[in-house]
Write a protein that holds these residues in place. Structure first.
Motif, PDB file in Angstrom:
ATOM      1  N   ILE A 244       0.922  -1.261   0.119  1.00 17.67           N
ATOM      2  CA  ILE A 244      -0.147  -0.003   0.023  1.00 17.67           C
ATOM      3  C   ILE A 244       0.742   1.289  -0.017  1.00 17.67           C
ATOM      4  CG2 ILE A 244      -1.900   1.269   1.222  1.00 17.67           C
ATOM      5  CD1 ILE A 244      -2.485  -1.458   2.533  1.00 17.67           C
ATOM      6  N   VAL A 245       1.962   1.234   0.808  1.00 18.03           N
ATOM      7  CA  VAL A 245       2.758   2.479   0.759  1.00 18.03           C
ATOM      8  C   VAL A 245       3.327   2.843  -0.455  1.00 18.03           C
ATOM      9  CG1 VAL A 245       4.716   3.553   1.960  1.00 18.03           C
ATOM     10  CG2 VAL A 245       3.024   2.429   3.460  1.00 18.03           C
ATOM     11  N   PRO A 246       3.963   1.837  -0.943  1.00 12.58           N
ATOM     12  CA  PRO A 246       4.633   2.182  -2.356  1.00 12.58           C
ATOM     13  C   PRO A 246       3.517   2.560  -3.519  1.00 12.58           C
ATOM     14  CG  PRO A 246       5.542   0.221  -1.473  1.00 12.58           C
ATOM     15  CD  PRO A 246       4.187   0.672  -0.623  1.00 12.58           C
ATOM     16  N   ALA A 247       2.308   2.008  -3.420  1.00 10.20           N
ATOM     17  CA  ALA A 247       1.270   2.330  -4.268  1.00 10.20           C
ATOM     18  C   ALA A 247       0.923   4.218  -3.929  1.00 10.20           C
ATOM     19  CB  ALA A 247      -0.048   1.617  -4.011  1.00 10.20           C
ATOM     20  N   GLY A 250       3.718   5.928  -5.494  1.00 10.66           N
ATOM     21  CA  GLY A 250       3.291   6.185  -6.813  1.00 10.66           C
ATOM     22  C   GLY A 250       2.403   6.733  -7.325  1.00 10.66           C
ATOM     23  N   ASN A 251       1.159   6.844  -6.618  1.00  7.77           N
ATOM     24  CA  ASN A 251       0.041   7.822  -6.979  1.00  7.77           C
ATOM     25  C   ASN A 251       0.348   9.305  -6.889  1.00  7.77           C
ATOM     26  OD1 ASN A 251      -1.631   5.897  -7.402  1.00  7.77           O
ATOM     27  ND2 ASN A 251      -2.688   5.518  -5.611  1.00  7.77           N
ATOM     28  N   TYR A 252       1.280   9.653  -5.884  1.00  5.54           N
ATOM     29  CA  TYR A 252       1.663  10.844  -5.496  1.00  5.54           C
ATOM     30  C   TYR A 252       2.675  11.667  -6.229  1.00  5.54           C
ATOM     31  CZ  TYR A 252       2.012  15.249  -2.664  1.00  5.54           C
ATOM     32  OH  TYR A 252       2.198  16.459  -2.327  1.00  5.54           O
ATOM     33  N   ARG A 253       3.800  10.649  -6.506  1.00  2.00           N
ATOM     34  CA  ARG A 253       5.041  11.122  -7.200  1.00  2.00           C
ATOM     35  C   ARG A 253       5.454  10.057  -7.963  1.00  2.00           C
ATOM     36  NH1 ARG A 253       9.588  13.150  -3.466  1.00  2.00           N
ATOM     37  NH2 ARG A 253       8.132  14.841  -2.756  1.00  2.00           N
ATOM     38  N   ALA A 254       4.898   9.750  -8.891  1.00  3.64           N
ATOM     39  CA  ALA A 254       5.496   8.675  -9.884  1.00  3.64           C
ATOM     40  C   ALA A 254       7.041   8.497 -10.370  1.00  3.64           C
ATOM     41  CB  ALA A 254       4.551   8.473 -11.174  1.00  3.64           C
ATOM     42  N   SER A 259      11.838   5.813  -4.211  1.00  6.67           N
ATOM     43  CA  SER A 259      12.613   6.564  -3.094  1.00  6.67           C
ATOM     44  C   SER A 259      11.637   6.987  -1.608  1.00  6.67           C
ATOM     45  CB  SER A 259      13.381   7.764  -3.376  1.00  6.67           C
ATOM     46  OG  SER A 259      14.576   7.195  -4.286  1.00  6.67           O
ATOM     47  N   LEU A 260      10.552   7.619  -2.068  1.00  9.57           N
ATOM     48  CA  LEU A 260       9.646   8.183  -1.307  1.00  9.57           C
ATOM     49  C   LEU A 260       8.826   7.032  -0.639  1.00  9.57           C
ATOM     50  CD1 LEU A 260       7.796  10.497  -0.086  1.00  9.57           C
ATOM     51  CD2 LEU A 260       6.454  10.025  -2.086  1.00  9.57           C
ATOM     52  N   ALA A 261       8.842   5.785  -1.208  1.00  5.02           N
ATOM     53  CA  ALA A 261       8.205   4.629  -0.202  1.00  5.02           C
ATOM     54  C   ALA A 261       9.109   4.105   0.553  1.00  5.02           C
ATOM     55  CB  ALA A 261       7.825   3.551  -1.373  1.00  5.02           C
ATOM     56  N   LEU A 308      -6.951   8.202   5.540  1.00  5.17           N
ATOM     57  CA  LEU A 308      -7.413   9.845   5.269  1.00  5.17           C
ATOM     58  C   LEU A 308      -6.244  10.710   5.098  1.00  5.17           C
ATOM     59  CD1 LEU A 308      -9.641   9.860   8.261  1.00  5.17           C
ATOM     60  CD2 LEU A 308     -10.500   9.294   6.104  1.00  5.17           C
ATOM     61  N   MET A 309      -5.064  10.278   4.671  1.00  6.85           N
ATOM     62  CA  MET A 309      -3.847  11.110   5.012  1.00  6.85           C
ATOM     63  C   MET A 309      -3.924  11.810   3.474  1.00  6.85           C
ATOM     64  SD  MET A 309      -2.482  11.670   7.846  1.00  6.85           S
ATOM     65  CE  MET A 309      -4.486  11.815   8.169  1.00  6.85           C
ATOM     66  N   PRO A 310      -3.654  12.877   2.971  1.00  6.69           N
ATOM     67  CA  PRO A 310      -3.754  13.432   1.677  1.00  6.69           C
ATOM     68  C   PRO A 310      -2.362  13.638   1.128  1.00  6.69           C
ATOM     69  CG  PRO A 310      -4.049  15.348   3.271  1.00  6.69           C
ATOM     70  CD  PRO A 310      -3.903  14.167   4.063  1.00  6.69           C
ATOM     71  N   THR A 311      -1.244  13.665   1.818  1.00  7.68           N
ATOM     72  CA  THR A 311       0.037  13.933   1.284  1.00  7.68           C
ATOM     73  C   THR A 311       0.858  13.214   1.932  1.00  7.68           C
ATOM     74  OG1 THR A 311       0.589  15.738   2.881  1.00  7.68           O
ATOM     75  CG2 THR A 311      -0.763  16.499   1.137  1.00  7.68           C
ATOM     76  N   PRO A 312       2.286  12.913   1.249  1.00  8.66           N
ATOM     77  CA  PRO A 312       3.143  12.140   2.041  1.00  8.66           C
ATOM     78  C   PRO A 312       3.642  12.613   3.324  1.00  8.66           C
ATOM     79  CG  PRO A 312       3.774  12.468  -0.483  1.00  8.66           C
ATOM     80  CD  PRO A 312       2.528  13.391  -0.184  1.00  8.66           C
ATOM     81  N   LEU A 313       3.766  14.082   3.597  1.00 11.81           N
ATOM     82  CA  LEU A 313       4.253  14.491   4.786  1.00 11.81           C
ATOM     83  C   LEU A 313       3.115  14.157   5.723  1.00 11.81           C
ATOM     84  CD1 LEU A 313       5.693  16.351   6.446  1.00 11.81           C
ATOM     85  CD2 LEU A 313       4.667  18.305   5.606  1.00 11.81           C
ATOM     86  N   ALA A 314       1.876  14.411   5.394  1.00 11.95           N
ATOM     87  CA  ALA A 314       0.861  13.765   6.556  1.00 11.95           C
ATOM     88  C   ALA A 314       1.095  12.441   6.925  1.00 11.95           C
ATOM     89  CB  ALA A 314      -0.744  14.326   6.018  1.00 11.95           C
ATOM     90  N   LEU A 315       1.109  11.367   5.858  1.00 20.82           N
ATOM     91  CA  LEU A 315       1.186  10.168   5.905  1.00 20.82           C
ATOM     92  C   LEU A 315       2.505   9.889   6.897  1.00 20.82           C
ATOM     93  CD1 LEU A 315       0.072   7.258   5.639  1.00 20.82           C
ATOM     94  CD2 LEU A 315       1.353   7.344   3.279  1.00 20.82           C
ATOM     95  N   GLY A 316       3.580  10.382   6.505  1.00 24.22           N
ATOM     96  CA  GLY A 316       4.790  10.157   7.374  1.00 24.22           C
ATOM     97  C   GLY A 316       4.699  10.620   8.958  1.00 24.22           C
ATOM     98  N   VAL A 317       4.020  11.705   9.123  1.00 19.85           N
ATOM     99  CA  VAL A 317       3.610  12.213  10.529  1.00 19.85           C
ATOM    100  C   VAL A 317       2.993  10.821  11.079  1.00 19.85           C
ATOM    101  CG1 VAL A 317       2.604  13.501  12.035  1.00 19.85           C
ATOM    102  CG2 VAL A 317       3.868  14.504  10.185  1.00 19.85           C
TER     103      VAL A 317
END
Length: 419
Positions: A244-247, A250-254, A259-261, A308-317
């Protein structure tokens, strides 16, 4: 300072540094070998699907045979089993590399050696966790350190899943995937041999024969199958998160999703390690099963928040905060295994935990992939993972459930010896 004193107390247990440090080195192969094997087979066949089959054979063979190795270790001691598998596993990996020289024509031999490699992976995690239970047995006068010791083991074990893939990436960068697989074989051989010859494993003493496993062994113990349901619920969620996290990335920054995942999964692990360190210095709960259920429920809720997290930063927190429940939950899982399992079955019991976790993780990843692609995407996949953990929380939360009854009735459950 209190926390430091407790961890120093664990470090000063005779043989503890070997278990904590060398034990992690010996298990780096858990994080290295599956990825390196996948890359090697893909290189020689040109197809990830064929490589995935080899990886699946490796995992299934390990899951199927590890309880057998655990039972043997309970009968004759962990040291001989670790020494034999420490040699057999690297030899199987070398055999796989030799078979891969034939390319796709050697696929049958590749699959065969992958199975042998999986079947002979040393049962090091089970042996180390069983050793911690022995070292902190009530009669040892160190019972008050058991929670801290298992928390340290659980938190440090997270390093395997962070360093393992990084080491493979490093080998590939300077050499190739073949070198990565050889590196995995070397650390497994060296680390496992060192632990097997250490004072803790060599000092193992046989347990009473009436405690030895027969037939289904730990699977017949009251509370153990229910505990395995909780183990499976966690395994499904962790396997799903790996998809899920890599997906999400990929949806946010293909363009730079890998690296983001990696960053997102790493911060999840950091949260777990911090939570594990904090949990290790807390006084053990009188009702450990209820505490286990509460942590599982909190982890299940965190997956709902991830959705519910909309962005990578929010998900990271959210991952850092939610991850803080992981190591404490796993620490309690390992402690409960020790509480409801006779000493003569501990190695086998812990191998069943590993087997169930691996199998459930594979299933969770597969289902999450289907949900991401065909049934609602990332948010629904996160909810699936959370629902899985919620099932485990429900099983543990039953006031008169099998886990709680087993914990209460166990003759091994004794009051901690005062420090």
């Amino acid at each position: 300072m209190t926390a430091l004193r407790q961890y120093l107390g664990v470090w000063r247990i005779p043989g503890a540094p070997m278990l904590l440090i060398t034990g992690i080195i010996g298990r780096l192969g858990i994080g290295m070998t599956p990825l390196a094997l996948l890359l090697v087979v893909e290189q020689v066949t040109g197809r990830y699907s064929l490589a995935a089959v080899a990886g699946g054979i490796y995992a299934v063979a390990g899951a199927a045979l590890s309880p057998v190795a655990g039972r043997i270790a309970d009968r004759i001691g962990p040291s001989p089993v670790l020494l034999v598998t420490a040699v057999a596993h690297p030899l199987a990996l070398i055999g796989l590399l030799l078979a891969s020289r034939s390319g796709a024509d050697g696929l049958v031999a590749i699959y065969l050696t992958a199975g042998v490699a999986g079947a002979t992976y040393p049962p090091l995690t089970a042996a180390i966790r069983g050793a911690w239970n022995d070292l902190t047995a009530p009669a040892s006068g160190r019972y008050h350190l058991r929670n801290t010791a298992l928390a340290a083991e659980t938190s440090l074990f997270e390093i395997v899943f962070v360093l393992g893939p990084l080491l493979v990436a490093g080998f590939v960068l300077v050499a190739d995937a073949t070198a990565a697989l050889v590196g995995a074989a070397v650390v497994t051989l060296a680390g496992t041999t060192a632990v097997a010859l250490g004072r803790v494993m060599r000092g193992w003493r046989p347990h009473p024969r009436e405690h030895h496993a027969r037939g289904l062994g730990p699977l017949r113990l009251a509370g153990f199958p229910a505990l395995l349901v909780c183990v499976a619920s966690l395994g499904i969620a962790f396997g799903a998160a790996g998809v899920i996290v890599p997906a999400f990335a990929g949806n946010y920054r293909a363009a730079d999703s890998e690296s983001l995942a990696g960053v997102l999964l790493a911060v999840w692990g950091i949260g777990s390690a911090v939570g594990g360190f904090w949990f290790g210095v807390r006084k053990p709960a009188l009702n450990m099963t209820r505490q286990f259920a509460a942590l599982l429920a909190a982890l299940a809720g965190s997956f709902a928040i991830f959705a519910l997290m909309p962005t990578p930063l929010a998900l990271g927190v959210a991952l850092v905060v939610g991850g803080a429940t992981i190591a404490p939950a796993l620490t309690l899982e390992n402690t409960l295994v020790g509480r409801i399992t006779p000493a003569g079955m501990l190695n086998e019991a812990y191998t069943w935990v590993v087997t169930m976790s691996v199998a459930a993780s594979a299933a969770g990843g597969a289902v999450a992939g289907l949900i991401v692609d065909h049934a609602g995407g990332v948010p629904w996949a996160f909810l699936f993972a959370g629902a899985s953990v919620a099932v485990g929380a429900g099983v543990a939360a039953l006031p008169a459930g099998p886990i709680r009854r087993a914990e209460t009735a166990s003759v091994r459950l004794e009051e901690p010896v005062p420090a």
